[in-house]
Enzyme design. Structure first.
Site, short mmCIF file in Angstrom:
data_model
loop_
_atom_site.label_atom_id
_atom_site.label_comp_id
_atom_site.label_asym_id
_atom_site.label_seq_id
_atom_site.Cartn_x
_atom_site.Cartn_y
_atom_site.Cartn_z
N LYS A 40 0.84 -1.21 0.00
CA LYS A 40 0.00 0.00 0.00
C LYS A 40 0.88 1.26 0.00
CE LYS A 40 -3.56 2.76 0.54
NZ LYS A 40 -4.59 3.02 -0.45
N LYS A 64 -0.24 11.86 5.28
CA LYS A 64 0.09 10.77 6.23
C LYS A 64 0.80 9.63 5.50
CE LYS A 64 -3.06 7.85 6.57
NZ LYS A 64 -3.62 6.54 6.38
#
Ligand code: NAD
Length: 307
Positions: free
Chosen positions: A184, A252
């Site tokens: 990811k 983030k």
């Protein structure tokens, strides 16, 4: 206990799924689990999201503890690593209240090393952890067509597959615990870098007075073709940045990939530059815009803001 629809030959009895985090992604994922026939019990910090789940046929819980105590599967879909740590490993968390043997799926995007550490802590409590972050955005969550990168023990991954098939269409086991999160992170690196290059190309084309929509059409048919061009170029040309995936969340994720790359000594110079752009965009007050708003910075740096 009701036996569930199960696309695997092996019988697995995992009737109740606790879903913790019913936001942009967790809400529609929980709704798809209900549609697939699961008994879904949801918990969210802000209770109105729990009410929305109940109106769709789910059950609501007033705490993590009550949500997970009778569940065979727990799915977490929370913003960041500290949120997941608190919800699963905190005093009143999943590990303290789920029964041994429970399968815990974390679909949040968090740091790979945190996923590894939490999987170890889960194992010490007899809880089976699978990291299963997703790609595909809110639309993919609604349509049940998410791409899911799965890390964990092969047997655990096989056992959670029917659950993942209710929320996604591409489900790939990529390795042991933490591997899903590593993949990811790579996904987020590629997406951010691609957005940045598409943004630069669009502003460049506009500066030359080229018909940008025609340019996008021909670019999309050649080697420069990519999904960002297909899905986002139109809204980027229109300077329309309704999320979508928020700059805050991609900021983030750029933090995750830059620190994870640093830990293994891999240089990601372009990724690091895009991480800086994402941070600057956020610092300028654009954290709640879609990540394709990276184009606004290209406009500004080129002296073309408001052009
Ligand atoms: P969100 O902010 O919409 O949802 C998170 C939910 O968790 C919120 O409803 C919040 O109230 C709840 N929450 C936070 N802390 C909690 C706690 N301690 N206990 C209970 N509930 C708590 O975020 P999202 O867009 O659904 O994203 C969730 C995760 O999925 C993130 O890690 C994100 O990076 C990832 N992701 C998002 C997208 C997207 O397009 N939005 C796509 C892929 C992956």
């Amino acid at each position: 206990m009701k036996t569930l629809r199960n696309r695997q030959e092996e019988h697995i009895d995992m009737t109740t799924i606790a879903v913790i985090g019913l936001g942009v992604m967790g809400g529609p994922m929980a709704a798809n689990l209900i549609k697939a026939g699961y008994d879904v019990v949801g918990y969210n910090r802000s209770p109105e999201k729990v009410n929305a789940l109940v109106s769709q046929g789910g059950r609501g819980a007033a705490s993590v503890a009550t949500a997970v105590k009778d569940a065979q599967v727990v799915l977490t879909m929370l913003p960041d690593s500290p949120d997941v740590e608190e919800v699963v490993a905190g005093k009143e968390g999943v590990f303290a209240h789920a029964v041994p043997g429970t399968l815990w799926i974390d679909s949040s995007t968090i740091e790979p090393k945190v996923a590894v550490r939490l999987a170890q802590a889960a194992a010490e409590r007899g809880i089976r952890a699978v990291d299963a972050p997703v790609s595909g955005g809110e639309a993919g969550a609604r349509e049940g067509s998410l791409s899911i990168m799965v890390g964990g023990d092969a047997k655990d991954v096989m056992d959670v597959r029917p659950v993942l098939e209710a929320v996604g269409s591409t489900i790939v086991h990529v390795g042991p615990s933490g591997s899903g999160q590593t993949v990811k992170a790579a996904n987020q690196l590629i997406v951010a870098g691609t957005i940045q290059l598409v943004a630069e190309a669009l502003v460049f084309l506009e500066a030359y007075g080229v018909e940008t929509e025609a340019a996008v059409k021909v670019l999309a048919g050649g080697l420069a073709g990519n999904r960002i061009l297909d899905r986002k170029a139109g809204s980027m040309i229109a300077r329309e940045f309704t999320p979508g995936f928020r700059v805050d969340l991609h900021h983030k994720d750029m933090g995750i990939v830059t620190s994870a790359a640093r830990e293994v000594g891999v240089a990601i110079p372009l990724g690091a530059a895009v991480a800086q752009f994402m941070g600057a965009l956020r610092a300028r007050g654009h954290g709640s815009l879609d990540h394709s708003a990276l184009l606004l910075l290209v406009d500004e740096l080129s002296g073309r803001a408001g052009a």
